[in-house]
Scaffold this motif. Structure first.
Motif, short mmCIF file in Angstrom:
data_model
loop_
_atom_site.label_atom_id
_atom_site.label_comp_id
_atom_site.label_asym_id
_atom_site.label_seq_id
_atom_site.Cartn_x
_atom_site.Cartn_y
_atom_site.Cartn_z
N HIS A 5 4.30 -14.42 17.26
CA HIS A 5 4.70 -15.61 16.91
C HIS A 5 4.76 -16.54 17.93
O HIS A 5 5.15 -16.33 18.95
CB HIS A 5 5.97 -15.74 16.19
CG HIS A 5 6.51 -17.04 15.64
ND1 HIS A 5 7.19 -17.71 16.52
CD2 HIS A 5 6.23 -17.92 14.58
CE1 HIS A 5 7.65 -19.18 15.96
NE2 HIS A 5 6.82 -19.12 15.01
N ASN A 93 -6.51 -11.84 13.25
CA ASN A 93 -6.54 -13.50 12.37
C ASN A 93 -5.42 -14.05 13.03
O ASN A 93 -4.54 -13.82 13.73
CB ASN A 93 -6.17 -13.09 11.02
CG ASN A 93 -4.70 -12.95 10.50
OD1 ASN A 93 -4.47 -12.19 11.05
ND2 ASN A 93 -4.31 -13.47 9.68
N ASP A 95 -2.97 -17.76 12.03
CA ASP A 95 -2.57 -18.73 10.86
C ASP A 95 -1.57 -19.82 11.69
O ASP A 95 -0.51 -19.11 12.32
CB ASP A 95 -1.74 -18.16 9.76
CG ASP A 95 -1.51 -18.88 8.55
OD1 ASP A 95 -2.17 -19.98 8.56
OD2 ASP A 95 -0.23 -18.94 8.02
N THR A 97 0.49 -23.75 11.80
CA THR A 97 0.77 -24.88 10.83
C THR A 97 1.21 -26.05 12.35
O THR A 97 2.07 -25.67 13.04
CB THR A 97 2.27 -24.60 10.17
OG1 THR A 97 1.81 -23.73 9.46
CG2 THR A 97 2.62 -26.05 9.27
N THR A 109 -8.65 -30.42 10.45
CA THR A 109 -8.28 -29.23 10.46
C THR A 109 -9.47 -28.36 10.48
O THR A 109 -9.47 -27.04 10.95
CB THR A 109 -7.32 -28.71 9.34
OG1 THR A 109 -7.85 -29.11 7.91
CG2 THR A 109 -6.08 -29.35 9.49
N ARG A 113 -10.13 -25.23 13.25
CA ARG A 113 -10.30 -23.94 13.10
C ARG A 113 -11.77 -23.37 13.69
O ARG A 113 -11.56 -22.21 14.30
CB ARG A 113 -10.62 -23.72 11.37
CG ARG A 113 -9.37 -24.01 10.74
CD ARG A 113 -9.62 -23.74 9.29
NE ARG A 113 -10.14 -22.58 8.68
CZ ARG A 113 -11.04 -22.15 7.91
NH1 ARG A 113 -11.75 -23.17 7.22
NH2 ARG A 113 -11.36 -20.88 7.81
N VAL A 127 -9.31 -17.62 10.58
CA VAL A 127 -8.54 -18.49 11.28
C VAL A 127 -8.06 -19.45 10.06
O VAL A 127 -8.93 -20.25 9.54
CB VAL A 127 -9.21 -19.36 12.44
CG1 VAL A 127 -8.55 -20.43 13.06
CG2 VAL A 127 -9.59 -18.21 13.36
N ASN A 128 -6.81 -19.88 10.17
CA ASN A 128 -6.24 -21.16 9.36
C ASN A 128 -5.26 -22.04 10.02
O ASN A 128 -4.55 -21.71 10.75
CB ASN A 128 -5.64 -20.55 8.21
CG ASN A 128 -5.17 -21.52 6.92
OD1 ASN A 128 -6.05 -22.07 6.67
ND2 ASN A 128 -3.97 -21.63 6.51
N VAL A 129 -5.75 -23.40 9.42
CA VAL A 129 -4.71 -24.27 10.26
C VAL A 129 -4.21 -25.10 9.07
O VAL A 129 -5.24 -25.78 8.48
CB VAL A 129 -5.75 -25.25 11.31
CG1 VAL A 129 -4.62 -26.49 11.76
CG2 VAL A 129 -5.88 -24.19 12.59
N LYS A 130 -3.16 -25.55 9.12
CA LYS A 130 -2.61 -26.41 7.88
C LYS A 130 -1.65 -27.65 8.87
O LYS A 130 -1.39 -27.12 9.98
CB LYS A 130 -1.62 -25.62 7.40
CG LYS A 130 -1.82 -24.25 6.68
CD LYS A 130 -0.88 -23.44 5.83
CE LYS A 130 0.12 -22.88 6.79
NZ LYS A 130 -0.26 -21.87 7.73
N SER A 150 2.53 -20.73 15.20
CA SER A 150 1.41 -19.99 14.89
C SER A 150 1.75 -18.58 14.70
O SER A 150 2.71 -18.06 15.53
CB SER A 150 0.24 -19.92 16.04
OG SER A 150 -0.90 -19.30 15.79
N CYS A 152 -0.06 -14.35 14.24
CA CYS A 152 -1.34 -13.81 14.56
C CYS A 152 -1.21 -12.27 14.37
O CYS A 152 -0.25 -11.66 14.55
CB CYS A 152 -1.99 -13.84 15.80
SG CYS A 152 -1.11 -13.29 17.23
#
Length: 158
Positions: A5, A93, A95, A97, A109, A113, A127-130, A150, A152
């Motif tokens: 994190h 991976n 993720d 925010t 976004t 990514r 890869v995810n970005v919010k 983040s 991972c």
């Protein structure tokens, strides 16, 4: 498999570019920091370093080192991935925010990514970005700063 994190925050200020996820975003304020102050990429770096038990971004790229003044945080993310590889890990991976009242980040976004994918060597599908606001609450809601979280997963190299 290991999880990490990361969290980062930077103050908004005048006379700085706003760079988030390696994307230059048109806005009247930018983020204050020793490097380019890319709050998203810094959170991703810390998540990856944490998952590998390699400390944090400040340990590897201290703000007291002039070599990192104004540096593109994509370079830092690539270096973090090199450290992971040397330690026997690969990224599975990511993720993330970003918390910002303004500007609206959703139009950017996908490029964020893509940039993270390119820096880490992970397929963009991993890869995810919010982006979200805090409904005008707290320091992000008052446009004092922007923060990012983040998480991972990393795994042993095969």
């Amino acid at each position: 498999m290991r999880i990490g994190h990361g969290y980062d925050v930077h103050r908004l200020t005048k006379n700085r570019e706003l760079i988030i996820g390696g994307v230059h975003i048109p806005f009247e304020l930018g983020l204050l920091g020793h490097s380019d102050a890319d709050v998203l990429l810094h959170a991703v770096c810390d998540a990856l370093l944490g998952a590998a038990a390699l400390g944090d971004i400040g340990k590897h790229f201290p703000d007291t080192d002039e070599n990192y003044r104004g540096i593109d945080s994509r370079v830092l993310l690539k270096r973090v991935c090199e450290l992971l590889k040397k330690s026997g890990y690969k990224v599975v991976n990511i993720d993330a925010t970003v918390i910002a009242q303004s500007p609206k980040l959703s139009p950017f976004t996908q490029q964020m990514r893509k940039n993270i994918s390119e820096c880490t060597g992970v397929d963009i599908s991993a890869v995810n970005v919010k982006a979200t606001t805090e409904e005008k609450l707290g320091f992000t809601g008052n446009l004092e700063g922007i923060s990012a979280h983040s998480v991972c997963l990393i795994d042993n190299l095969e």
